[in-house]
Design an enzyme around this catalytic site. Structure first.
Site, PDB file in Angstrom:
ATOM      1  N   LYS A  13      87.359  98.856  -6.012  1.00 25.50           N
ATOM      2  CA  LYS A  13      86.830  98.721  -5.712  1.00 25.50           C
ATOM      3  C   LYS A  13      85.696  99.376  -5.430  1.00 25.50           C
ATOM      4  O   LYS A  13      84.275  99.327  -5.510  1.00 25.50           O
ATOM      5  CB  LYS A  13      87.195  96.857  -5.540  1.00 25.50           C
ATOM      6  CG  LYS A  13      86.352  96.894  -4.443  1.00 25.50           C
ATOM      7  CD  LYS A  13      85.311  95.840  -5.743  1.00 25.50           C
ATOM      8  CE  LYS A  13      83.823  94.944  -5.099  1.00 25.50           C
ATOM      9  NZ  LYS A  13      83.284  94.362  -5.983  1.00 25.50           N
ATOM     10  N   LEU A  52      82.624  90.052  -8.710  1.00 25.87           N
ATOM     11  CA  LEU A  52      81.789  89.418  -9.901  1.00 25.87           C
ATOM     12  C   LEU A  52      80.051  89.227  -9.340  1.00 25.87           C
ATOM     13  O   LEU A  52      80.135  90.526  -8.198  1.00 25.87           O
ATOM     14  CB  LEU A  52      81.944  87.692  -8.874  1.00 25.87           C
ATOM     15  CG  LEU A  52      81.910  87.962  -7.471  1.00 25.87           C
ATOM     16  CD1 LEU A  52      80.318  87.348  -7.256  1.00 25.87           C
ATOM     17  CD2 LEU A  52      82.997  86.815  -7.634  1.00 25.87           C
ATOM     18  N   LYS A 103      79.652  75.171   6.661  1.00 20.13           N
ATOM     19  CA  LYS A 103      80.230  75.488   5.269  1.00 20.13           C
ATOM     20  C   LYS A 103      80.786  74.486   4.620  1.00 20.13           C
ATOM     21  O   LYS A 103      80.548  73.927   3.593  1.00 20.13           O
ATOM     22  CB  LYS A 103      80.673  76.897   5.119  1.00 20.13           C
ATOM     23  CG  LYS A 103      79.535  77.999   4.387  1.00 20.13           C
ATOM     24  CD  LYS A 103      80.369  79.276   4.593  1.00 20.13           C
ATOM     25  CE  LYS A 103      79.356  79.660   4.600  1.00 20.13           C
ATOM     26  NZ  LYS A 103      79.428  81.570   4.893  1.00 20.13           N
ATOM     27  N   ALA A 107      65.500 102.560 -12.194  1.00 20.73           N
ATOM     28  CA  ALA A 107      64.303 103.180 -10.743  1.00 20.73           C
ATOM     29  C   ALA A 107      63.432 101.810 -10.594  1.00 20.73           C
ATOM     30  O   ALA A 107      63.503 101.358 -11.076  1.00 20.73           O
ATOM     31  CB  ALA A 107      63.706 104.891 -11.080  1.00 20.73           C
ATOM     32  N   PHE A 111      72.203  99.805 -15.218  1.00 19.57           N
ATOM     33  CA  PHE A 111      72.050 100.851 -13.641  1.00 19.57           C
ATOM     34  C   PHE A 111      71.064 102.300 -13.308  1.00 19.57           C
ATOM     35  O   PHE A 111      71.761 102.716 -12.392  1.00 19.57           O
ATOM     36  CB  PHE A 111      73.540 100.375 -12.760  1.00 19.57           C
ATOM     37  CG  PHE A 111      74.100  99.316 -12.315  1.00 19.57           C
ATOM     38  CD1 PHE A 111      74.117  98.447 -12.706  1.00 19.57           C
ATOM     39  CD2 PHE A 111      74.245  99.711 -11.287  1.00 19.57           C
ATOM     40  CE1 PHE A 111      74.505  97.446 -12.131  1.00 19.57           C
ATOM     41  CE2 PHE A 111      74.653  98.555 -10.220  1.00 19.57           C
ATOM     42  CZ  PHE A 111      74.415  97.110 -11.127  1.00 19.57           C
ATOM     43  N   LEU A 112      70.075 102.010 -14.465  1.00 19.28           N
ATOM     44  CA  LEU A 112      69.338 102.895 -14.814  1.00 19.28           C
ATOM     45  C   LEU A 112      67.861 102.695 -14.642  1.00 19.28           C
ATOM     46  O   LEU A 112      66.637 103.305 -14.330  1.00 19.28           O
ATOM     47  CB  LEU A 112      69.942 104.009 -15.972  1.00 19.28           C
ATOM     48  CG  LEU A 112      70.402 105.422 -15.648  1.00 19.28           C
ATOM     49  CD1 LEU A 112      70.462 105.814 -17.368  1.00 19.28           C
ATOM     50  CD2 LEU A 112      71.202 105.715 -14.984  1.00 19.28           C
ATOM     51  N   CYS A 160      77.397  94.332  -0.769  1.00 15.44           N
ATOM     52  CA  CYS A 160      78.729  94.700  -0.953  1.00 15.44           C
ATOM     53  C   CYS A 160      78.243  96.330  -0.770  1.00 15.44           C
ATOM     54  O   CYS A 160      78.577  97.469  -0.357  1.00 15.44           O
ATOM     55  CB  CYS A 160      79.077  94.211  -2.269  1.00 15.44           C
ATOM     56  SG  CYS A 160      79.591  93.155  -2.388  1.00 15.44           S
ATOM     57  N   GLU A 162      76.536  88.520  -7.747  1.00 22.76           N
ATOM     58  CA  GLU A 162      76.427  87.318  -7.407  1.00 22.76           C
ATOM     59  C   GLU A 162      74.910  86.759  -8.856  1.00 22.76           C
ATOM     60  O   GLU A 162      74.468  87.863  -9.015  1.00 22.76           O
ATOM     61  CB  GLU A 162      75.775  87.259  -6.416  1.00 22.76           C
ATOM     62  CG  GLU A 162      77.108  87.749  -4.970  1.00 22.76           C
ATOM     63  CD  GLU A 162      75.640  87.717  -4.020  1.00 22.76           C
ATOM     64  OE1 GLU A 162      74.671  87.602  -3.417  1.00 22.76           O
ATOM     65  OE2 GLU A 162      77.267  88.064  -2.956  1.00 22.76           O
TER      66      GLU A 162
HETATM   67  P1  NAD Z   1      80.644  85.999   3.131  1.00 21.56           P
HETATM   68  O1  NAD Z   1      80.145  86.206   4.505  1.00 21.56           O
HETATM   69  O2  NAD Z   1      79.432  84.927   2.074  1.00 21.56           O
HETATM   70  O3  NAD Z   1      82.023  84.859   2.873  1.00 21.56           O
HETATM   71  C1  NAD Z   1      82.690  85.675   4.095  1.00 21.56           C
HETATM   72  C2  NAD Z   1      83.095  83.790   4.199  1.00 21.56           C
HETATM   73  O4  NAD Z   1      85.157  83.796   5.154  1.00 21.56           O
HETATM   74  C3  NAD Z   1      82.383  83.587   5.799  1.00 21.56           C
HETATM   75  O5  NAD Z   1      82.330  81.774   5.304  1.00 21.56           O
HETATM   76  C4  NAD Z   1      83.285  82.752   6.580  1.00 21.56           C
HETATM   77  O6  NAD Z   1      82.892  81.896   7.791  1.00 21.56           O
HETATM   78  C5  NAD Z   1      84.825  83.205   6.476  1.00 21.56           C
HETATM   79  N1  NAD Z   1      85.483  83.356   7.417  1.00 21.56           N
HETATM   80  C6  NAD Z   1      85.709  84.375   8.034  1.00 21.56           C
HETATM   81  N2  NAD Z   1      86.738  84.637   9.159  1.00 21.56           N
HETATM   82  C7  NAD Z   1      87.648  83.809   8.549  1.00 21.56           C
HETATM   83  C8  NAD Z   1      89.099  83.202   8.886  1.00 21.56           C
HETATM   84  N3  NAD Z   1      89.410  84.256   9.580  1.00 21.56           N
HETATM   85  N4  NAD Z   1      89.212  82.505   7.988  1.00 21.56           N
HETATM   86  C9  NAD Z   1      89.052  81.911   7.150  1.00 21.56           C
HETATM   87  N5  NAD Z   1      87.628  81.940   7.030  1.00 21.56           N
HETATM   88  C10 NAD Z   1      86.874  82.595   7.305  1.00 21.56           C
HETATM   89  O7  NAD Z   1      81.425  87.205   2.158  1.00 21.56           O
HETATM   90  P2  NAD Z   1      81.386  87.585   0.563  1.00 21.56           P
HETATM   91  O8  NAD Z   1      80.270  87.878   0.178  1.00 21.56           O
HETATM   92  O9  NAD Z   1      81.577  85.753   0.584  1.00 21.56           O
HETATM   93  O10 NAD Z   1      82.532  88.188   0.425  1.00 21.56           O
HETATM   94  C11 NAD Z   1      84.278  88.268   0.948  1.00 21.56           C
HETATM   95  C12 NAD Z   1      84.684  89.519   0.900  1.00 21.56           C
HETATM   96  O11 NAD Z   1      84.595  89.211  -0.520  1.00 21.56           O
HETATM   97  C13 NAD Z   1      83.949  90.734   1.540  1.00 21.56           C
HETATM   98  O12 NAD Z   1      85.093  91.788   1.470  1.00 21.56           O
HETATM   99  C14 NAD Z   1      83.190  91.097   0.221  1.00 21.56           C
HETATM  100  O13 NAD Z   1      83.060  92.898  -0.332  1.00 21.56           O
HETATM  101  C15 NAD Z   1      83.520  90.886  -1.411  1.00 21.56           C
HETATM  102  N6  NAD Z   1      83.095  90.579  -2.306  1.00 21.56           N
HETATM  103  C16 NAD Z   1      82.296  90.599  -2.408  1.00 21.56           C
HETATM  104  C17 NAD Z   1      81.279  90.108  -3.716  1.00 21.56           C
HETATM  105  C18 NAD Z   1      80.185  89.907  -3.672  1.00 21.56           C
HETATM  106  O14 NAD Z   1      78.986  89.710  -4.294  1.00 21.56           O
HETATM  107  N7  NAD Z   1      79.929  88.528  -2.885  1.00 21.56           N
HETATM  108  C19 NAD Z   1      81.746  90.224  -4.779  1.00 21.56           C
HETATM  109  C20 NAD Z   1      83.059  91.161  -4.541  1.00 21.56           C
HETATM  110  C21 NAD Z   1      83.758  91.258  -3.929  1.00 21.56           C
END
Ligand code: NAD
Length: 437
Positions: A208, A150, A35, A256, A253-254, A264, A152
């Site tokens: 959240k 956010l 990454k 079906a 969000f309605l 998430c 995606e």
């Molecule tokens: P993801 O799996 O895409 O990314 C997580 C990243 O953390 C990975 O790249 C992983 O390699 C890295 N990582 C793990 N351990 C690590 C460490 N010790 N040091 C440094 N990096 C490390 O997950 P995501 O979708 O980005 O979600 C991350 C968090 O954000 C989660 O808690 C999720 O619930 C929250 N979140 C996600 C979204 C979304 O739309 N994806 C939206 C809001 C909140």
């Protein structure tokens, strides 16, 4: 400001790039070398609209860099924790090992007065526990929970112009020293009028999980109505239009369909139930169990409907699934209902081909037993039945007359209720929506 962003997945990579866009000097840190290599070359390791361009833009300014070396966080005043919090294997609770590891690894590099900002979605109580660990190592550092909302597919806009900012600080007070620092980080959004709420840490963590639980409930509510509509011959899309006109309910969000998925909502409602149990408040969230079961029932329902559409047996049927990602404009297949339906159909004897504009690489890693075809026309060629399971624009715009010439059977199941049923039927197709006559 000098900022570190720890964890560069869907959340962290976008956050790092956006913070640099706002003028901050940012280092993104992740344990995943692949990454980091990709991000360092200004190439997003996943699909998010606009992210490649943004990475190129900001890296040219020299304000954004990426590394696997945690010592790069030294000298940053603000450290964002953006690592994953997946569901524990075989349990409902959240797996906090990545959050714990990230904070532990950061500790030797923090300095007096640093602000550590949690953005990952965590069970209530996590911030207080981490704050205890942080002050043991650096007594004048502060921990804030600043949940991320956010979506995606819209992640850049949502990060640059969020609809609200929540700062959870130890005493819940506007005067907390971390508030003015975060205000500086988010100065751009704040000056554009983004509302900002200061809360205590547990409230910020709950904001959240409560928001995600509400959204999941709304989706499962309309899917339960779809079940009723199917039983009574009513049309859930018209029902949603009509109830959605009430401001108190709202139409969003309605829709079906095949239900929610992704990295998430499913894991967040389960972790929320598990945490409520630990706190002795499990009764408050038992309704989420029902929300989860309604959601999972959609997948079984689609398999059953497909069997009906195929004349009672799936054996040997050529089925083309349009969409693998859990939602359009994303390549994320974590708990994707589309893929889980495709895999079920294959298990029950169908020959399934899956197509998707962006998510095939991730999908084939998760379900190598399915067939994948990136070209839409080739994927549909010879299909006995089509299933639209992720509502990408190009699938919504398919012309039933044009599609007819390539397929073997004129049968389509619209798992997102996004096609014009009358138009498809007029073109000779057997059309099935969900919760529609
Ligand atoms: P993801 O799996 O895409 O990314 C997580 C990243 O953390 C990975 O790249 C992983 O390699 C890295 N990582 C793990 N351990 C690590 C460490 N010790 N040091 C440094 N990096 C490390 O997950 P995501 O979708 O980005 O979600 C991350 C968090 O954000 C989660 O808690 C999720 O619930 C929250 N979140 C996600 C979204 C979304 O739309 N994806 C939206 C809001 C909140």
């Amino acid at each position: 400001m000098r900022i570190s962003v720890i964890g560069c997945g869907y959340l962290g990579a976008v956050h790092a790039a956006c913070m640099a866009k706002l003028g901050h000097e940012v280092v993104g840190i992740d344990v995943d070398e692949g990454k980091i290599r990709s991000l360092s070359a200004a190439h997003a390791p996943f699909f998010e609209p606009g992210l490649d361009e943004l990475l190129r833009d900001v890296q040219e300014t020299g304000r954004l860099s990426f590394t696997t070396d945690m010592s790069a966080a030294a000298g940053c005043a603000v450290h964002f924790i953006c690592v994953g919090t997946p569901q524990k294997k075989g349990e409902n609770g959240a797996d906090l090992r990545y959050v714990d590891a990230a904070v532990e690894a950061l500790l030797p590099h923090t300095r007096p007065g640093d602000i550590v900002v949690g953005k990952s979605t965590v069970p209530v109580g996590t911030a207080a526990r981490l704050a205890g660990i942080l002050v043991q190592s650096e007594p004048s550092a502060h921990l804030v929970w600043n949940p991320e909302f956010l979506r995606e597919g819209h992640a850049i806009k949502d990060t640059l112009s969020p609809d609200r900012l929540v700062y959870g600080v130890a005493d819940g007070s506007e005067d907390h020293v971390a508030v003015s620092v975060l205000d500086e980080v988010y100065a751009n959004a704040l000056s554009a009028g983004t509302p900002r709420l200061i809360t205590d840490q547990p409230t910020a963590e709950l904001v959240k999980t409560a928001a995600n639980s509400f959204l999941a409930t709304k989706i499962s509510f309309i899917n339960a109505m779809a079940e009723l509509c199917e039983a009574s011959g009513a049309d859930v899309t018209r029902l949603a239009d009509a109830i959605g006109m009430d401001d108190r309910i709202g139409r969003k969000f309605l829709n079906a369909g095949i239900g929610f998925g992704g990295g998430c909502l499913p894991k967040d409602i389960r972790a929320f139930m598990a945490r409520a149990g630990e706190l002795g408040a499990d009764q408050a969230l038992t309704f989420l169990r029902e929300v989860d079961s309604i959601n999972m029932r959609r997948r079984t329902r689609v398999v059953e409907l497909t069997r009906e559409l195929c004349g009672g047996s799936l054996l040997g049927q050529n089925i083309t699934v349009l969409g693998a990602a859990f939602k359009p404009e994303s390549d994320d297949v974590r708990d994707s209902p589309a893929l889980s339906i495709a895999a079920q159909l294959q298990l029950q004897g169908a020959v399934v081909t899956v197509t998707d504009p962006k998510a095939l690489e991730n999908a084939s890693r998760r379900f190598p037993e399915l067939q994948y075809e990136p070209d839409l026309e080739t994927a549909m060629a010879g299909a006995d039945t089509l299933l639209l399971l992720t509502e990408w624009q190009q699938y919504k715009e398919l012309d039933p007359f044009e599609v007819s010439s390539g397929v073997t059977g004129l049968r389509i199941l619209d798992g997102r209720n996004v096609l014009d049923a009358a138009k498809w039927r007029a073109a000779g197709w057997q059309y099935r929506g969900l919760g529609r006559p």
